[in-house]
Structure formats: C-alpha cells, structure tokens
Design an enzyme around this catalytic site. Structure first.
Site, PDB file in Angstrom:
ATOM      1  N   GLU A  43      -0.981  -9.248  -1.624  1.00 10.90           N
ATOM      2  CA  GLU A  43      -2.553  -9.394  -0.811  1.00 10.90           C
ATOM      3  C   GLU A  43      -3.172  -9.355  -2.465  1.00 10.90           C
ATOM      4  OE1 GLU A  43      -2.535  -7.619   3.778  1.00 10.90           O
ATOM      5  OE2 GLU A  43      -3.292  -6.125   1.989  1.00 10.90           O
ATOM      6  N   GLU A  66       4.537  -5.513   6.522  1.00 12.37           N
ATOM      7  CA  GLU A  66       3.840  -3.933   7.544  1.00 12.37           C
ATOM      8  C   GLU A  66       4.135  -3.856   8.970  1.00 12.37           C
ATOM      9  OE1 GLU A  66       2.544  -6.632   5.697  1.00 12.37           O
ATOM     10  OE2 GLU A  66       0.684  -5.773   4.553  1.00 12.37           O
ATOM     11  N   ALA A  69       1.102  -1.011  -0.283  1.00 15.06           N
ATOM     12  CA  ALA A  69       0.137  -0.362  -0.249  1.00 15.06           C
ATOM     13  C   ALA A  69       1.173   0.749  -0.208  1.00 15.06           C
ATOM     14  CB  ALA A  69      -0.778  -0.267   1.323  1.00 15.06           C
ATOM     15  N   GLY A 111       0.518  -5.012   0.693  1.00 13.11           N
ATOM     16  CA  GLY A 111      -0.679  -4.663  -0.725  1.00 13.11           C
ATOM     17  C   GLY A 111      -0.615  -5.349  -1.630  1.00 13.11           C
TER      18      GLY A 111
HETATM   19  N1  CAA Z   1       4.799   3.274  -0.583  1.00  8.08           N
HETATM   20  C1  CAA Z   1       5.375   4.253  -0.927  1.00  8.08           C
HETATM   21  N2  CAA Z   1       6.077   4.596  -1.884  1.00  8.08           N
HETATM   22  C2  CAA Z   1       7.277   3.795  -1.715  1.00  8.08           C
HETATM   23  C3  CAA Z   1       6.079   2.209  -0.942  1.00  8.08           C
HETATM   24  C4  CAA Z   1       5.463   2.049  -0.565  1.00  8.08           C
HETATM   25  N3  CAA Z   1       4.795   0.971  -0.062  1.00  8.08           N
HETATM   26  N4  CAA Z   1       7.650   1.691  -1.254  1.00  8.08           N
HETATM   27  C5  CAA Z   1       8.659   1.815  -1.719  1.00  8.08           C
HETATM   28  N5  CAA Z   1       8.331   3.854  -2.240  1.00  8.08           N
HETATM   29  C6  CAA Z   1       9.067   4.431  -3.074  1.00  8.08           C
HETATM   30  C7  CAA Z   1      10.013   5.069  -1.778  1.00  8.08           C
HETATM   31  O1  CAA Z   1       9.918   5.468  -0.904  1.00  8.08           O
HETATM   32  C8  CAA Z   1      11.481   5.454  -2.757  1.00  8.08           C
HETATM   33  O2  CAA Z   1      11.084   7.439  -3.350  1.00  8.08           O
HETATM   34  P1  CAA Z   1      11.861   7.642  -2.979  1.00  8.08           P
HETATM   35  O3  CAA Z   1      12.945   7.409  -4.746  1.00  8.08           O
HETATM   36  O4  CAA Z   1      10.996   8.972  -3.547  1.00  8.08           O
HETATM   37  O5  CAA Z   1      12.479   7.894  -2.242  1.00  8.08           O
HETATM   38  C9  CAA Z   1      11.228   4.650  -4.046  1.00  8.08           C
HETATM   39  O6  CAA Z   1       9.770   3.461  -3.872  1.00  8.08           O
HETATM   40  C10 CAA Z   1      12.369   3.416  -4.472  1.00  8.08           C
HETATM   41  O7  CAA Z   1      12.390   2.529  -3.336  1.00  8.08           O
HETATM   42  P2  CAA Z   1      13.442   2.472  -2.346  1.00  8.08           P
HETATM   43  O8  CAA Z   1      14.672   3.459  -2.520  1.00  8.08           O
HETATM   44  O9  CAA Z   1      13.283   1.702  -0.780  1.00  8.08           O
HETATM   45  O10 CAA Z   1      13.896   0.824  -2.738  1.00  8.08           O
HETATM   46  P3  CAA Z   1      14.768  -0.005  -2.808  1.00  8.08           P
HETATM   47  O11 CAA Z   1      15.318  -1.192  -3.964  1.00  8.08           O
HETATM   48  O12 CAA Z   1      16.036   0.678  -1.206  1.00  8.08           O
HETATM   49  O13 CAA Z   1      14.378  -0.836  -1.729  1.00  8.08           O
HETATM   50  C11 CAA Z   1      11.686  -2.235  -1.201  1.00  8.08           C
HETATM   51  C12 CAA Z   1      12.620  -1.875  -2.565  1.00  8.08           C
HETATM   52  C13 CAA Z   1      12.559  -3.520  -0.296  1.00  8.08           C
HETATM   53  C14 CAA Z   1      10.919  -3.244  -1.792  1.00  8.08           C
HETATM   54  C15 CAA Z   1      11.286  -0.901  -0.384  1.00  8.08           C
HETATM   55  O14 CAA Z   1      11.244   0.180  -0.818  1.00  8.08           O
HETATM   56  C16 CAA Z   1      10.484  -1.352   1.211  1.00  8.08           C
HETATM   57  O15 CAA Z   1      10.930  -1.781   2.321  1.00  8.08           O
HETATM   58  N6  CAA Z   1       9.157  -0.487   0.599  1.00  8.08           N
HETATM   59  C17 CAA Z   1       8.213  -0.717   1.453  1.00  8.08           C
HETATM   60  C18 CAA Z   1       7.955  -2.067   1.793  1.00  8.08           C
HETATM   61  C19 CAA Z   1       6.179  -2.361   2.413  1.00  8.08           C
HETATM   62  O16 CAA Z   1       6.539  -1.799   3.443  1.00  8.08           O
HETATM   63  N7  CAA Z   1       5.446  -2.583   2.350  1.00  8.08           N
HETATM   64  C20 CAA Z   1       3.818  -3.088   2.864  1.00  8.08           C
HETATM   65  C21 CAA Z   1       2.813  -1.229   3.069  1.00  8.08           C
HETATM   66  S1  CAA Z   1       1.983  -1.595   4.328  1.00  8.08           S
HETATM   67  C22 CAA Z   1       0.474  -2.238   3.129  1.00  8.08           C
HETATM   68  O17 CAA Z   1       0.572  -2.862   2.400  1.00  8.08           O
HETATM   69  C23 CAA Z   1      -0.705  -2.271   4.167  1.00  8.08           C
HETATM   70  C24 CAA Z   1      -1.618  -3.611   3.675  1.00  8.08           C
HETATM   71  O18 CAA Z   1      -1.105  -4.219   4.158  1.00  8.08           O
HETATM   72  C25 CAA Z   1      -3.124  -2.771   3.063  1.00  8.08           C
END
Ligand code: CAA
Length: 262
Positions: free
Chosen positions: A116, A136, A70, A113
């Site tokens: 999911e 998450e 998400a 998400g």
């Molecule tokens: N939401 C918004 N932005 C996101 C994102 C997300 N879920 N995942 C990545 N991005 C963005 C980053 O903020 C970054 O933006 P900037 O370039 O502006 O800084 C860009 O995408 C690239 O990401 P990274 O620089 O972090 O890339 P990476 O290769 O170093 O890492 C990753 C990749 C491990 C996937 C890391 O991005 C990460 O951990 N992302 C978040 C994953 C996460 O926590 N997902 C769960 C979200 S909550 C959810 O999903 C709730 C639900 O069940 C409904």
C-alpha cells in the site's frame, strides 16, 4: 540542503544526488514492518525534503524486503477504538499531500501495508525478484491503507479480488505485466536504476513535475470531466512560467534547458 535536520530511529535518510532525497526503511529484523512511528518518520522526512526544495525522493527498503506489511506485533491487541482514533489516518493524508514525486524502489517482499505504501508513491521500480501481495486475509483482517482501492485500479477487479481474497503473492514480472510496476530491473541494480530515473526527473521544470503529479493524483479522485478541467488549467498555468519559455526555446535552439523553477 546538506542533510536532514531530524534524527530518526526507523528510517535512514540521505541525499545521493543533487536535488534527490532518499529514505530507506530500516527495521530489518521485522522485514521493515510499518508501525505508526515508522510511517510518521517517513512523512516527516518527506515534508523536510519538500520544504528544502528537494525535487524527487526515492523510498526503498533492503534486499529482503521493501516492507512486509503493517507491524502485526503492534496491532495484535488493538481495539476498534484504537484503530479509528489512529494517528495513522492523518499520517497517510499527509503522505498523499506531498507535492514532489516519490519513487518506490522495491526489492524483496512488498506486502500488505508495504504494498500500500509502494502504491501510494508516484510509481514503482521493482527488482526482478520482488514479491507483491495483500496477505491481510491470512491473518483475518483486510487491507487498510489502499489495498482494495489502488490495487483494484491497477490490476482490475478480478485479479485484485483474487489476490486480496487468497492472500497469495505475485511476482515482479506479473506486477509489471499488469501495470502495477513502471519498470523492472535486475535486483542488484535497483538503487542505481532508481537514481538514474530520479536524476532525469530532477532535471525537469520543477513546477511542471508538481502539476503533472497533481493531475495524475486527481484522476483517482474526480470524474473524467473534472480531471480534464484541472489538467487544462494546469497546462494554461505553465504559460505563465519562465521555465515554459526556456523549455520550448531550448528545444528550438537545440540546447539543454536551464530551469529556474519560476
Ligand atoms: N509485522 C511484524 N513482524 C513481521 C512482519 C509484520 N508484518 N513480517 C515479518 N515479521 C517478522 C517475523 O515475525 C520474524 O520475526 P522473528 O525473527 O522475531 O520471528 C521476522 O520478521 C522475519 O520474518 P519470517 O521469519 O516470517 O521471514 P520469512 O522469510 O520466513 O517469511 C514473509 C517472510 C512471508 C514476508 C512472512 O514474514 C510474512 O508472511 N509476514 C507477514 C506478512 C503480512 O501478513 N503482512 C500484512 C500485515 S497486515 C497489514 O499490512 C494491514 C494493512 O493493510 C494496513
């Protein structure tokens, strides 16, 4: 159907083969993070495909990410009341009500998400370098669209608890071994493989594919007894269809069937 009649901002739609629709998530700068608009666009496209008689849909991302969850930016300041009133619940309901098969073709990150969404499809084909997880917990929230439910059914309690509680990722090979993924293919051939599978399903009798999807979906929501009852009725129902006669006769006459969807 030559093309979809709507324009979208966060997804790309195409018809790569006859009767096969494709939806590609298109927010590469945020690793295809799923905000409400993106989810809404996916459902609108699916409904449009369904209404136009498309038989199978491939849902995919890009090489780096299917979807990294998400959209955290869109959620960071959200209140409980925003979430409870959220349109997202209704959107997911519509997604779950789509009657045509949806194949998730996954390369790269498939997290939160995103995982999911992939699990809500009928099955997942994964590129060999895909990474799955429910991270998450790392941002002090919980899965909110099936992570604790569908992952547990696929992986079992112990593994699902381990990955939801630690937020660690697991590999495509592990996802395949544990039954989350139907097929694993070299990452560069993912879309080609998904198309081959979609074409195979699109050639089957249309109502049978819908009835099978209905039966398998019902197995998640019903007792075994109720599920068996539904399955048996659907099986009987196929004998009212011309396609059943055509399919069985084609087998006996050693020829390809010619289905009409009736
Ligand atoms: N939401 C918004 N932005 C996101 C994102 C997300 N879920 N995942 C990545 N991005 C963005 C980053 O903020 C970054 O933006 P900037 O370039 O502006 O800084 C860009 O995408 C690239 O990401 P990274 O620089 O972090 O890339 P990476 O290769 O170093 O890492 C990753 C990749 C491990 C996937 C890391 O991005 C990460 O951990 N992302 C978040 C994953 C996460 O926590 N997902 C769960 C979200 S909550 C959810 O999903 C709730 C639900 O069940 C409904």
């Amino acid at each position: 159907m030559s093309k979809i009649n709507k324009t979208f901002e966060n997804i790309l739609t195409s018809l790569p083969l006859e009767s096969v629709g494709m939806i590609q998530l298109n927010r590469p700068k945020v690793l295809n993070a799923l905000d409400t608009q993106t989810l809404h666009e996916i459902v609108l496209a699916l409904e449009e495909y369904e209404n136009a008689g498309i038989r199978v849909v491939i849902l995919t991302g890009n090489d780096k990410a299917f979807a990294a969850g998400a959209d955290i930016k869109a959620m960071v300041e959200a209140k409980v009341s925003d979430q409870i009133n959220d349109l997202r619940e209704r959107i997911w309901k519509r997604f779950n009500g789509i009657s045509i098969p949806i194949i998730a073709a996954v390369n790269g990150f498939c997290l939160g998400g995103g995982n999911e969404l992939a699990m809500a499809c009928d099955f997942i084909i994964a590129g060999d370098s895909a990474r799955f997880g429910q991270p998450e917990i790392n941002i002090a929230t919980t899965p909110g669209a099936g992570g604790t439910q569908r992952l547990t059914r696929a992986l079992g309690k112990s593994r699902a608890s381990y990955y939801c509680l630690t937020g660690e990722m697991f590999s495509a090979a592990e996802a395949y071994e544990w039954g989350l993924v139907a097929k694993i293919v070299p990452a560069r051939t993912l879309i080609q493989e998904a198309k081959v599978t979609a074409k195979k399903i699109a050639a089957k009798a249309p109502l049978s594919t819908r009835l099978i999807k209905e039966g398998i979906t019902a197995s998640f929501n019903s007792t075994l007894e109720d599920g068996l009852k539904l399955e048996r009725r659907n099986f009987y129902l196929t004998f009212a269809l011309e396609d059943q006669k055509e399919g069985m006769n084609a087998f006996l006459e050693k020829r390809e069937p010619n289905y009409k969807g009736e």
